[in-house]
Design an enzyme around this catalytic site. Structure first.
Site, PDB file in Angstrom:
ATOM      1  N   SER A 137       0.348  -1.895   0.082  1.00  0.00           N
ATOM      2  CA  SER A 137      -0.432   0.004   0.150  1.00  0.00           C
ATOM      3  C   SER A 137       1.184   1.214   0.429  1.00  0.00           C
ATOM      4  O   SER A 137       1.865   1.225   0.694  1.00  0.00           O
ATOM      5  CB  SER A 137      -0.902  -0.276   1.452  1.00  0.00           C
ATOM      6  N   TYR A 172      -1.055  -0.309  10.457  1.00  0.00           N
ATOM      7  CA  TYR A 172      -1.345  -0.972   9.143  1.00  0.00           C
ATOM      8  C   TYR A 172      -0.024  -0.813   8.220  1.00  0.00           C
ATOM      9  O   TYR A 172       0.722  -0.924   7.029  1.00  0.00           O
ATOM     10  CB  TYR A 172      -2.500  -0.490   8.226  1.00  0.00           C
TER      11      TYR A 172
END
Length: 264
Positions: A138, A151
């Site tokens: 990501s 995350y």
């Protein structure tokens, strides 16, 4: 010869978009997902449009599921040419606010899930002297932005893991790419853990995104097939990455301003 593509988290979102795209390109697609119903739905859609696919229910955090999948494919003389480690979960909030259970969950799914997949399928690729790994990270793994919590850390680890794999495997014919997309509409927030504020922010950014999962899957597939390693499929994030690499202090100043606005 038909190429076999194994995709985790292929029952929805980006994984489903990958499955449809590779099937349309003539590949045999192994649709793997923790949700058996979703996996079967995608398999049925692919086959209804003339493609070839099989559905597999599996949990990427379970060694026995990876081994079972490998044995199932081997029994049918199916060898995986491309492994797309796509399955993942999301969180958000201050980095030190997450409890240890959240950290362990994020690491087990986002990082160790793909480690398990590579450990099971890469040796076979090395024996054959060819193969392709596409790990889905990501832009959170590159941004170093506040509020990304566990995350962002796990996705940064995915990038580092992919860098090591690339150096080790490429001389033996196995290509490695890592993709760092930003926000687009997906089901990633279904299992979100973190603060309500970050959930609301992430949902808003997803809703405002102009690119679809199909757009992101197409961009990643094209870049990976032409041999790109670090794939940032959205123009805005490519500019941000350029600023961070070339003017890190300016970039960090913007991060501090962002943090100040959120604190206020």
């Amino acid at each position: 010869m038909t190429k076999t593509v194994l995709i985790t988290g292929a029952g929805s979102g980006l994984g489903a978009a990958f499955a449809q795209r590779y099937a349309n390109l003539g590949s045999y697609v192994v649709v793997a997902d923790v949700n058996a119903v979703r996996a079967e739905e995608i398999r049925a859609q692919i086959c209804a449009h003339g493609g070839q696919a099989m559905a597999v229910a599996m949990d990427i955090t379970r060694e026995e599921d990876w081994e079972g999948l490998f044995q199932t494919l081997s029994a049918q003389n199916i060898q995986v040419d491309t492994l797309i480690n796509n399955a993942g979960v999301a969180s958000g909030g201050p980095t030190l606010a997450a409890d240890i259970d959240e950290w362990q969950w994020m690491l087990d799914v986002n990082l160790l899930g793909m480690v398990r997949g590579c450990r099971r399928f890469v040796p076979d690729m090395l024996v054959r002297g060819h193969g392709q790994i596409i790990n889905i990270a990501s832009f959170a793994g590159l941004a170093g932005a506040p509020g990304l919590g566990s995350y962002g850390v796990t996705k940064a680890a995915v990038v580092a893991f992919s860098e090591s794999l690339r150096a080790e495997l490429e001389p033996h014919g196995v290509r490695v790419s890592v993709a760092c997309p930003a926000f687009f509409k997906t089901r990633l927030l279904d299992s979100f853990r973190g603060t309500p504020r970050m959930l609301k922010t992430a949902a808003k950014l997803m809703e405002e995104a102009t690119q679809t999962a199909d757009d992101i899957a197409a961009a990643i597939q094209r870049s990976a097939d032409q041999g790109d390693f670090l794939i940032i499929p959205t123009a805005t994030e490519r500019r941000r990455w350029w600023w961070k690499r070339h003017f890190p202090n300016v970039y960090f100043a913007q991060m501090k301003k962002l943090m100040a606005r959120r604190t206020a």
